[in-house]
Design a protein around this motif. Structure first.
Motif, short mmCIF file in Angstrom:
data_model
loop_
_atom_site.label_atom_id
_atom_site.label_comp_id
_atom_site.label_asym_id
_atom_site.label_seq_id
_atom_site.Cartn_x
_atom_site.Cartn_y
_atom_site.Cartn_z
N TRP A 1 41.81 34.34 27.26
CA TRP A 1 42.59 34.57 28.27
C TRP A 1 43.25 36.08 28.26
O TRP A 1 43.62 36.52 27.24
CB TRP A 1 43.87 33.60 28.25
N ALA A 2 43.03 37.02 29.27
CA ALA A 2 43.37 38.44 29.15
C ALA A 2 44.81 38.64 29.57
O ALA A 2 45.33 37.65 30.45
CB ALA A 2 42.56 39.05 30.04
N GLY B 1 40.77 35.89 43.60
CA GLY B 1 42.05 35.05 43.77
C GLY B 1 43.17 36.04 44.31
O GLY B 1 43.13 37.25 44.11
N TRP B 2 44.04 35.52 45.02
CA TRP B 2 44.97 36.55 45.74
C TRP B 2 45.74 37.52 44.91
O TRP B 2 45.96 38.61 45.12
CB TRP B 2 45.80 35.95 47.04
N ASN B 3 46.36 36.76 43.79
CA ASN B 3 46.93 37.55 42.55
C ASN B 3 46.22 38.54 42.20
O ASN B 3 46.75 39.70 41.67
CB ASN B 3 47.75 36.69 41.78
N SER B 4 44.92 38.24 41.87
CA SER B 4 44.19 39.15 41.18
C SER B 4 43.95 40.65 42.06
O SER B 4 43.96 41.56 41.87
CB SER B 4 42.75 38.52 40.78
N CYS C 1 37.17 38.96 34.96
CA CYS C 1 38.20 37.77 34.98
C CYS C 1 37.79 36.93 36.16
O CYS C 1 38.26 37.62 37.36
CB CYS C 1 39.30 38.57 34.62
N HIS D 1 37.23 37.13 40.83
CA HIS D 1 36.81 36.11 41.74
C HIS D 1 37.73 36.09 42.97
O HIS D 1 37.53 35.45 43.86
CB HIS D 1 37.14 34.82 40.82
N TYR E 1 35.42 29.75 44.40
CA TYR E 1 35.86 28.72 45.34
C TYR E 1 37.14 28.92 46.13
O TYR E 1 37.58 29.89 46.05
CB TYR E 1 35.97 27.48 44.17
N GLU F 1 47.03 42.33 42.15
CA GLU F 1 47.43 43.25 40.97
C GLU F 1 46.58 44.35 40.73
O GLU F 1 46.85 45.50 40.30
CB GLU F 1 47.28 42.20 39.75
N SER G 1 42.48 31.55 36.75
CA SER G 1 43.15 30.84 35.59
C SER G 1 42.07 29.58 35.57
O SER G 1 42.01 28.92 34.48
CB SER G 1 44.29 30.17 36.13
N GLN H 1 46.15 40.15 31.99
CA GLN H 1 45.52 40.77 32.98
C GLN H 1 46.26 41.85 33.72
O GLN H 1 45.70 43.04 33.85
CB GLN H 1 45.20 39.99 34.47
#
Ligand code: UDP
Length: 366
Positions: A239-240, A259-262, A179, A257, A279, A265, A182, A242
């Motif tokens: 959209w999963a 991202g900080w939340n990913s 994933c 990717h 990016y 989590e 977003s 997540q």
């Protein structure tokens, strides 16, 4: 007893709004003298989560949310990075912030903050930071994760059930989850390489594949052909859910990717990451995760071959390394999972830091 009100203006995008709301909830749990006003910017390019927001507001009377007026999104420019679109979009929004002036008319003298066309009420923690040249205090309060539901009303309930049911049917620690956030959309040629790499690795997978806005027949054929050739090995969803996916016992690794939340989590559930930054600050996050913390598996981008295309062989290698049960990365991620949970529980470092932040806010307000 003094009450304080904090105003948050999260950047557009669900990842920013969710962590702002989760932090507000945590502060209120800690000290009910604090209340929050959150200015909400709806970003038209990404999924949004009205049901999640409604449930937070219904359960937390000390949080109020003001929706900023919706503005037309800038026209898509395929060659520009997503951050550029966010920038143009935010610029368009600035004049409309005048419409909420009334909400703050009793807030006292106002501050001119660079980047705002309006004067901003000063009664929140940033006040002191702006007056002082010295480094502002930093309060480490994470991780901030919405653990209860799926933060997205756009996620079709039937698709959610189907995805979780599919995971239930897989053996423990066997599925790689892919994933890219977003907004993370891969080019058709990159999608092809990833599909090839995944197929060659033979691993089970769940892929939250976001389609480019100009999805054409060739892309659809690619997806269908890929699914046919991988049979029962994999599932593709748009959209999963997540957080639910990462918490599932069938998951063995996460291609992300960064991202900080990913990242948060993933660490929370002890799932190692194969880093694939796309990016913004993701490159830096990915660098730190691999080189500084040893918490992620490296994926090498071959800049010579075709832009920053990652080739199928490298993807296959990375996935094989990601699924290694005895790797050093997996051990470290497990340790970090424990540390993350300790940090936010009573007496932990983030818990103490949150308390310190609240004391400072209340003190400065007296
Ligand atoms: N997310 C999700 N399903 C998806 C894609 C994203 O639930 O298919 C959630 C994910 O759990 C995370 C957020 O959206 O909480 C993405 O935030 P992150 O900081 O990782 O990346 P961004 O979207 O800001 O690039």
């Amino acid at each position: 007893m003094k009450n304080s009100e904090l105003i948050f203006i999260p950047s557009p995008g669900i990842g920013h709004l969710v962590s702002a709301l989760e932090f507000a909830k945590r502060v209120i749990d800690y000290d009910s003298r604090i209340s929050f006003t959150i200015l909400c910017i709806k970003f038209p390019f990404t999924a949004f989560s009205n049901s999640y927001i409604k449930s937070v507001l219904a359960s937390q009377p000390r949080i109020r949310l003001i929706d900023l007026p919706e503005v037309d999104p800038p026209p898509p420019e395929p060659l520009k990075p997503p951050v550029y679109l966010i920038y143009v979009f935010t610029e368009r929004l600035i004049p409309h912030k005048r419409q909420i002036d009334d909400e703050f008319k009793d807030s006292g003298p106002e501050l001119l903050i660079p980047g705002f066309s309006n004067l901003v009420p000063p009664k929140y923690a940033i006040d002191d930071i702006l007056k002082d040249e010295k480094v502002p205090p930093i309060y480490t309060v994470g991780p901030l994760i919405e653990l209860k539901g799926q933060p997205n009303s756009n996620l079709d309930q039937a698709q959610h059930v189907k995805t979780m049911k599919w995971l239930d049917d897989q053996p423990p620690s066997s599925v790689v989850f892919l994933c890219f956030g977003s907004m993370g959309i891969l080019s058709p040629s990159q999608t092809r390489e990833l599909a090839e790499g995944l197929k060659n690795s033979g691993v089970r997978f769940l892929w939250a594949m976001r389609s480019p806005p100009t999805k054409d027949h060739a892309d659809r054929t690619l997806t269908e052909g890929f699914l046919e050739s991988t049979h029962d090995n994999g599932m593709i969803c748009g959209w999963a859910p997540q957080v639910g996916v990462l918490a599932h016992k069938s998951i063995v690794g996460f291609v992300s990717h960064c991202g900080w939340n990913s990242i948060m989590e993933s660490l929370w559930f002890g799932v190692p990451i194969l880093r694939w930054p796309i990016y913004a600050e993701q490159q830096l996050n990915a660098f730190r995760m691999v080189r500084e913390f040893g918490l992620a598996v490296e994926l090498i981008l071959d800049y010579r071959s075709d832009g920053d295309l990652v080739l199928a062989d490298e993807i296959e290698r990375g996935i094989t390394q990601l699924t290694d049960r005895d790797s050093e990365v997996r051990k470290k991620v497990q340790e970090m999972k424990e540390k993350a949970r300790k940090a936010v529980s009573s007496g932990g470092s983030s818990f103490i830091s949150t308390g310190r932040l609240i004391e400072d806010i209340i003190d400065r307000n007296i």
